[in-house]
Write a protein that holds these residues in place. Sequence first.
Motif, mmCIF file in Angstrom:
data_model
loop_
_atom_site.group_PDB
_atom_site.id
_atom_site.type_symbol
_atom_site.label_atom_id
_atom_site.label_comp_id
_atom_site.label_asym_id
_atom_site.label_seq_id
_atom_site.Cartn_x
_atom_site.Cartn_y
_atom_site.Cartn_z
ATOM 1 N N UNK A 227 0.828 -1.210 0.000
ATOM 2 C CA UNK A 227 0.000 0.000 0.000
ATOM 3 C C UNK A 227 0.860 1.258 0.000
ATOM 4 N N UNK A 228 0.330 2.316 -0.595
ATOM 5 C CA UNK A 228 1.024 3.593 -0.664
ATOM 6 C C UNK A 228 1.218 4.166 0.734
ATOM 7 N N UNK A 229 2.455 4.516 1.057
ATOM 8 C CA UNK A 229 2.711 5.126 2.357
ATOM 9 C C UNK A 229 1.986 6.448 2.501
ATOM 10 N N UNK A 250 13.350 -2.167 1.126
ATOM 11 C CA UNK A 250 13.970 -0.835 1.122
ATOM 12 C C UNK A 250 12.942 0.278 1.040
ATOM 13 N N UNK A 251 11.841 0.038 0.304
ATOM 14 C CA UNK A 251 10.796 1.055 0.169
ATOM 15 C C UNK A 251 10.188 1.378 1.523
ATOM 16 N N UNK A 252 9.929 0.354 2.317
ATOM 17 C CA UNK A 252 9.355 0.565 3.643
ATOM 18 C C UNK A 252 10.308 1.370 4.518
ATOM 19 N N UNK A 253 11.595 1.076 4.434
ATOM 20 C CA UNK A 253 12.577 1.809 5.239
ATOM 21 C C UNK A 253 12.575 3.291 4.885
ATOM 22 N N UNK A 254 12.434 3.607 3.609
ATOM 23 C CA UNK A 254 12.414 5.006 3.183
ATOM 24 C C UNK A 254 11.161 5.718 3.673
ATOM 25 N N UNK A 255 10.027 5.006 3.727
ATOM 26 C CA UNK A 255 8.786 5.625 4.185
ATOM 27 C C UNK A 255 8.901 6.136 5.622
ATOM 28 N N UNK A 257 11.250 7.635 6.868
ATOM 29 C CA UNK A 257 12.022 8.887 6.899
ATOM 30 C C UNK A 257 11.244 10.065 6.342
ATOM 31 N N UNK A 258 9.987 9.831 5.944
ATOM 32 C CA UNK A 258 9.177 10.887 5.342
ATOM 33 C C UNK A 258 8.462 11.692 6.422
ATOM 34 N N UNK A 260 5.569 13.705 8.233
ATOM 35 C CA UNK A 260 5.896 14.055 9.622
ATOM 36 C C UNK A 260 6.362 12.869 10.463
ATOM 37 N N UNK A 261 6.999 11.893 9.853
ATOM 38 C CA UNK A 261 7.588 10.755 10.550
ATOM 39 C C UNK A 261 6.553 9.935 11.336
ATOM 40 N N UNK A 262 5.380 9.772 10.713
ATOM 41 C CA UNK A 262 4.313 9.003 11.357
ATOM 42 C C UNK A 262 4.310 7.539 10.923
ATOM 43 N N UNK A 263 5.191 7.173 9.976
ATOM 44 C CA UNK A 263 5.313 5.777 9.556
ATOM 45 C C UNK A 263 6.364 5.070 10.402
ATOM 46 N N UNK A 264 6.076 3.838 10.764
ATOM 47 C CA UNK A 264 6.998 3.049 11.579
ATOM 48 C C UNK A 264 7.178 1.664 10.967
ATOM 49 N N UNK A 265 8.400 1.155 11.000
ATOM 50 C CA UNK A 265 8.672 -0.213 10.591
ATOM 51 C C UNK A 265 8.408 -1.153 11.757
#
Length: 320
Positions: A227-229, A250-255, A257-258, A260-265
């Motif tokens: 799914x689109x981050x 790698x795509x998830x890792x980059x997300x 860093x976007x 307002x930094x609300x994405x977490x691995x």
Amino acid sequence: MKAMAQRSWSQGEKLTLIELPDPVPRGGEVRVRVKAVGVNPVDWKMRQQGPLRLAARLVGPPPPVVVGVDFAGVVDAVGGDVRDLQPGDRVVGATDFSRGQRGSHADTVLVRADQVCPLPDAVPFDVAAALPVAGVTAWRSVVQLGRITPGKRALILGASGGVGQLAVQVSKRVQGAFTVGVCSTRNVELVRSLGADVVVDYHAGNPLEQARAHGPFDVVVDCVGSYSGAGCRSLLARGGRHIMVAGDSPTAALQALVPPFSSRLMLGRPDGAWLRPLVSAVAAGTVTVNIAQRFPLTQAEDAHQLSQGGRVTGKIVLVV
């Protein structure tokens, strides 16, 4: 001990049954006679090109390569300094190649005592073996990283998969949150039976846009990884979090860093402390486990191929 293993790291080599010496517990370790093994994507990903295989080759034990993480069984022997476990205890746990341990596709594993938790008689071995990776991932995604509490809203993408089914139940039945699950047409009734307040059928249109009508969400858990981050973050309430379970890409890792930094691995390893509340919920009947198919240990190769197909509804278990 017997194990399903590759003789080397050669890509494409099949898993075969081999004999290995019985491991001897050292201080803080327990040896477990395995009764059942849970199969996860991480098991076959370690056998292919990618970061997991590279990490396993660098810090894991030398060949023969025994993959697998989840297991449930009976303690057979304990090393010094182990006080809370003794031979005969039923346990569930996870191996860890970063600690130099062989995997769980075997009739015996050797792990540290903090990698297992006691298993009540009410929980069968095959059900327990399905919990460590998928269950702890779901629990941490919803409770620890997602910070879901009663009255909040959760969106679970991939709600009919091994992690997704447990995430729906933890969100709704354990944490009391308003829970929306996304799945295919054929799994709508299944996800609804797990407690989801709303089930979105992704065949009926853009699932994120369908889900928007039921948000904003305090957590969006992507158990699929495709799914689109940006699309997931657009559904978040103020202070909400987007959790990416497929954190090895790698795509998830980059997300992450976007702004307002609300994405977490969702990275990490199961251990006894994280398993305890989950096992208790299963023992109480609050959380149930759907086992899609059982294979004997010697058919681990077939189990991996089924998992790779990506169409499994529930968990795959090897019975020892």
